[in-house]
Design a protein around this motif. Structure first.
Motif, mmCIF file in Angstrom:
data_model
loop_
_atom_site.group_PDB
_atom_site.id
_atom_site.type_symbol
_atom_site.label_atom_id
_atom_site.label_comp_id
_atom_site.label_asym_id
_atom_site.label_seq_id
_atom_site.Cartn_x
_atom_site.Cartn_y
_atom_site.Cartn_z
ATOM 1 N N ASP A 281 0.804 -1.225 0.000
ATOM 2 C CA ASP A 281 0.000 0.000 0.000
ATOM 3 C C ASP A 281 0.831 1.266 0.000
ATOM 4 O OD1 ASP A 281 -1.908 -1.931 0.352
ATOM 5 O OD2 ASP A 281 -2.055 -1.620 2.525
ATOM 6 N N ARG A 282 2.131 1.128 0.148
ATOM 7 C CA ARG A 282 2.998 2.301 0.273
ATOM 8 C C ARG A 282 2.539 3.192 1.418
ATOM 9 N NH1 ARG A 282 7.691 1.394 -2.553
ATOM 10 N NH2 ARG A 282 7.051 -0.421 -3.701
ATOM 11 N N ARG A 283 2.039 2.597 2.472
ATOM 12 C CA ARG A 283 1.617 3.350 3.650
ATOM 13 C C ARG A 283 2.088 2.609 4.877
ATOM 14 N NH1 ARG A 283 -2.340 6.675 1.879
ATOM 15 N NH2 ARG A 283 -2.988 7.312 3.938
ATOM 16 N N ASP A 296 6.989 7.380 -0.113
ATOM 17 C CA ASP A 296 7.464 7.404 -1.496
ATOM 18 C C ASP A 296 8.920 6.955 -1.486
ATOM 19 O OD1 ASP A 296 8.324 7.862 -4.038
ATOM 20 O OD2 ASP A 296 7.979 10.034 -4.013
ATOM 21 N N ILE A 297 9.136 5.661 -1.500
ATOM 22 C CA ILE A 297 10.499 5.143 -1.436
ATOM 23 C C ILE A 297 10.669 3.955 -2.387
ATOM 24 C CG2 ILE A 297 11.286 5.726 0.899
ATOM 25 C CD1 ILE A 297 10.152 2.927 1.684
ATOM 26 N N ARG A 298 11.913 3.757 -2.792
ATOM 27 C CA ARG A 298 12.223 2.507 -3.479
ATOM 28 C C ARG A 298 12.841 1.596 -2.429
ATOM 29 N NH1 ARG A 298 15.853 1.928 -8.717
ATOM 30 N NH2 ARG A 298 14.484 0.340 -9.547
ATOM 31 N N ILE A 299 12.460 0.341 -2.464
ATOM 32 C CA ILE A 299 13.034 -0.611 -1.513
ATOM 33 C C ILE A 299 13.999 -1.557 -2.236
ATOM 34 C CG2 ILE A 299 12.523 -2.501 0.097
ATOM 35 C CD1 ILE A 299 9.921 -1.070 0.751
ATOM 36 N N ILE A 300 15.200 -1.638 -1.679
ATOM 37 C CA ILE A 300 16.158 -2.638 -2.159
ATOM 38 C C ILE A 300 16.466 -3.528 -0.963
ATOM 39 C CG2 ILE A 300 18.442 -3.062 -3.157
ATOM 40 C CD1 ILE A 300 18.441 -0.285 -4.297
#
Ligand SMILES: Nc1ncnc2c1ncn2[C@@H]1O[C@H](COP(=O)(O)OP(=O)(O)OP(=O)(O)O)[C@@H](O)[C@H]1O
Ligand SMILES: [Mg+2]
Length: 490
Positions: A281-283, A296-300
């Motif tokens: 959900d990006r929350r 608002d992030i990119r996950i690695i």
């Protein structure tokens, strides 16, 4: 002695065999008998030999043809050998120069060395000594030139954001980083310890559209489980005892940038659910907070564990695995890409020689062979440590086998044996306490060796039972597992 198998040959070696060119030597002496002897002896050794009777002739030759090595008398009737040397160095900065003198006149000899001669011979001298030195210096000069070529190759295609590699696997990784640069897709990097997961994570971020926003790394295995949630999501004042202010979580710090979750396999079940929520959900919700916050992030994520196996064993959520594994990047162990070893070794040599301001320029063939034949259980990190140590210890322009760690010569497939480690440690002690500090000492490398040794030893004593081994070492099972994995000890 154990037989060492033929190591993988570097491309530069192959190129040499194909177009081997004889080194060209210029002999300058006004004494005919000296010229003759030197010409005969050096031709027999396989060199291309040119002679000059005086300084002027020598200078003319130097300006007309490429000379690799100059062997010049100092005292001559027209102009002196020192003048010849001066011209030689202006024409070719890398020329190897030796001077000869009938008088033990150290003053001129010293001046010649200052101008760049590598050595001088006082007549009469031993022909064998001369032949030996000629060969040695020509070899070193050839290696230096090879090194320059190699570095040039590195700058073109075998390097991406400082990550070095020419193996197909690594070229594939470079390509992948470029391909995903414009996306924000989640990336899962897998590979043994020391294969470069960290570097790749950074490269993904710094080549992406998010590069002007933060890159934040969190090692899930190093943060105590109880703190992980507040580290990641932040907390509100009063959320738990000791939380006397609001605190931003790393996800918030990384806003519009990238968050790197290292050792993702160490995350516990509760946190796995919470992370899944962020991915879906990006929350998320701060600890003790009531409102939902957008992320608002990119996950690695990265791990040196076998995640599918953890899924099968019920220790990692399958849905989370799929959410993370959108773009998988696998870093093969160094032993599966030996063609990267010479490049990496040269890269680290350049890095540490510059850093320590040491004139070490090349890696001798013998040392190169040992490096390529070894299995590198600690992967690139172990190779980097070995080269750093060698540069610190080395007293000559080339890294020799003696400067490499003692456990290297044991051949492919081998790993450092705990027993040999025990011997080193006890002999250190026998010599009176701790080993000498100072140049070449590396506490981190020593510490790692020490840990590696005791973890392996305890596991052996405990018959492979990890909980028992942890107990023997007086450490928590969690810490034990962390180190065992880090050093790849099973
Ligand atoms: N391809 C490479 N080119 C240059 N340096 C590399 C490369 N791979 C690894 N290194 C170097 O090796 C060391 C280990 O790399 P890194 O920290 O990225 O490994 P890792 O896979 O994250 O290891 P771990 O699982 O132990 O965290 C670093 O010093 C890094 O600079
Ligand atoms: Mg890492």
């Amino acid at each position: 002695m154990t037989q060492r198998p033929t190591p993988v040959r570097s491309s530069t070696q192959q190129a040499d065999d194909e177009g081997a060119k004889k080194p060209r030597i210029l002999i300058v002496d006004d004494e005919p008998s000296m010229r003759d002897v030197l010409r005969i002896v050096l031709r027999r050794d396989g060199y291309d030999v040119v002679v000059a009777e005086n300084g002027n002739q020598a200078i003319a030759i130097l300006q007309q043809q490429p000379i690799d090595l100059l062997l010049s008398d100092i005292r001559m009737p027209d102009i002196s050998g020192v003048e010849v040397l001066r011209t030689a160095k202006t024409v070719n900065r890398d020329i190897v120069a030796f001077m000869m003198t009938a008088f033990a006149s150290t003053d001129t000899a010293v001046e010649a060395m200052r101008l760049g001669a590598v050595d001088y011979f006082t007549k009469p001298f031993s022909m064998d000594e001369l032949r030996f030195k000629v060969r040695q210096h020509l070899e070193a000069s050839r290696l230096r030139q090879e090194n320059v070529l190699l570095k040039r190759a590195l700058n073109t295609s075998y390097s991406f954001s400082n990550i070095i590699g020419r193996s197909e696997a690594m070229l594939g990784v470079f390509k992948m980083i470029e391909t995903i640069a414009r996306t924000s897709s989640t990336v899962l990097i897998t590979g043994e310890s020391g294969t470069g997961k960290d570097m790749v994570a950074r490269a993904v971020h710094y080549n992406s559209l998010r590069r002007d926003h933060p890159f934040v790394a969190l090692n899930c295995g190093a943060v105590p489980e109880t703190l992980l949630e507040s580290e990641l999501f932040g907390h509100m004042r009063g959320a738990f005892t000791g939380a006397d202010t609001n605190k931003k979580g790393l996800i918030e710090v990384a806003e519009r940038g990238t968050i790197f979750l290292d050792e993702i396999g160490e995350m516990n079940a509760t946190m796995q659910v919470k992370l899944l929520r962020v991915l879906q959900d990006r929350r998320y919700r701060r600890l003790g907070g009531t409102e939902e916050v957008e992320a608002d992030i990119r996950i690695i994520a990265a791990t040196n564990q076998d995640l599918p196996k953890l899924v099968t064993d019920g220790r990692f959520r399958e849905d989370l695995f799929y959410r993370l594994n959108v773009i998988p990047i696998q870093l093969p162990p160094l032993r599966d890409r030996p063609e990267d070893i010479p490049l990496l070794a040269e890269h680290f040599l350049g890095k540490y020689a510059t850093q320590m301001e040491k004139p070490v320029r090349t890696i001798s063939h013998a040392a190169q062979e040992l490096l390529t034949a070894y299995a590198w259980p600690g992967n690139v990190r172990e190779l980097e440590n070995a080269i750093e140590r060698a540069v610190a210890l080395e007293q000559t322009p080339a890294i020799l086998p003696e400067s490499l760690p003692a456990h290297l010569p044991s051949g492919p497939g081998s790993v450092p044996r705990p027993t040999s480690m025990a011997v080193t440690m006890s002999s250190d002690r026998a010599e009176g306490g701790l080993p000498d500090l100072g140049e070449g000492f590396d506490l981190e490398a020593r510490g790692e060796e020490f840990y590696r040794h005791y973890i392996a030893l305890a596991l052996e004593r405990a018959g492979g039972v990890q909980t028992k081994a942890a107990e023997l070492l007086g450490m928590s099972f969690r810490s034990f597992r962390y180190y065992a994995k880090k050093f790849n000890i099973r």
